[in-house]
Design an enzyme around this catalytic site. Structure first.
Site, mmCIF file in Angstrom:
data_model
loop_
_atom_site.group_PDB
_atom_site.id
_atom_site.type_symbol
_atom_site.label_atom_id
_atom_site.label_comp_id
_atom_site.label_asym_id
_atom_site.label_seq_id
_atom_site.Cartn_x
_atom_site.Cartn_y
_atom_site.Cartn_z
ATOM 1 N N PHE A 20 0.832 -1.198 0.000
ATOM 2 C CA PHE A 20 0.000 0.000 0.000
ATOM 3 C C PHE A 20 0.869 1.251 0.000
ATOM 4 C CE2 PHE A 20 -2.402 -3.321 2.078
ATOM 5 C CZ PHE A 20 -3.714 -3.133 1.671
ATOM 6 N N ASP A 21 0.561 2.184 -0.877
ATOM 7 C CA ASP A 21 1.016 3.558 -0.682
ATOM 8 C C ASP A 21 0.262 4.090 0.537
ATOM 9 O OD1 ASP A 21 2.092 6.144 -1.178
ATOM 10 O OD2 ASP A 21 0.269 6.678 -2.269
#
Length: 214
Positions: A8-9
């Site tokens: 995940f960013d």
């Protein structure tokens, strides 16, 4: 889709905070008198590290000056966002599902460590991440693939075994260049703006379970 790792960013993915980063940058731009609007921010700022951005704004800033600018801008952002901060819709349920299926989880962000702490700790999200890579751990920010290559390496997985969730155009390019499957999250950009950058687009994580076949 058979996967072993999800990356995940943070900004615009774990939290939908685009509006607050943008407001902070606009305050900063007004103070230091450089041109900035939403289009410039989305096209040139979003997904980049402070180390990438400040040399674009100021002529040859020293390391000390860049730290001072970063502390000032991030302070503006935290003051604006802290009262309303929350995990992106459906995220916690999705993270719990990934844990249930023993899928490894990483965070790959351009943000500095202080911003990572600011988001993960109050929202009690740190427990979900097996690996955290922030902007200080890479030499080249997005769209360079380094951040996601490092996440894969730290997870002990090949890039083709990992899915990246990203909201920025620079981040989508970074994940693709790393060799991961990429999923666009339509927060800082509208879904139509992500079309052609990735064939997989969600608005929030209530849509992610079906997308990954879990």
């Amino acid at each position: 889709m058979k996967i072993k790792g999800v990356i995940f960013d943070m900004d615009g993915v774990v939290v939908d905070n685009h509006e607050y980063h943008f407001k902070a940058w606009m305050h900063f731009a007004k103070k230091y008198k450089f041109e900035l609007n939403e289009q410039i921010y989305r096209d040139k700022f979003n997904g980049k590290t402070n180390a990438d951005l400040f040399p674009m704004i100021f002529a040859n800033p020293s390391q000390e000056e860049m730290k001072r600018y970063a502390d000032e801008k991030e302070g503006m952002y935290k003051e604006l966002y802290a009262p309303v901060m929350k995990a992106h819709t459906g995220l916690i349920d999705f993270l719990e599902l990934l844990k249930k299926y023993r899928i490894k989880i990483a965070l790959g962000t351009s943000a500095p460590p202080g911003n990572v702490d600011f988001v993960l700790d109050p929202l009690k999200l740190r427990q979900f991440f097996d690996v955290i890579v922030d902007g200080t751990q890479v030499k080249k920010g997005k769209p360079d693939p380094e951040v996601y290559q490092l996440c894969c390496a730290k997870l002990g997985l090949e890039a083709k075994e990992c899915v990246v969730f990203e909201d920025s155009l620079a981040g989508l390019e970074s994940g693709e260049r790393a060799g991961c499957t990429i999923v666009g999250v339509a927060t800082s950009h509208e879904a139509y703006e992500l079309e052609g950058k990735t064939s997989l687009i969600i608005h929030d994580f209530t849509e992610a379970k079906k997308l990954l076949g879990l």
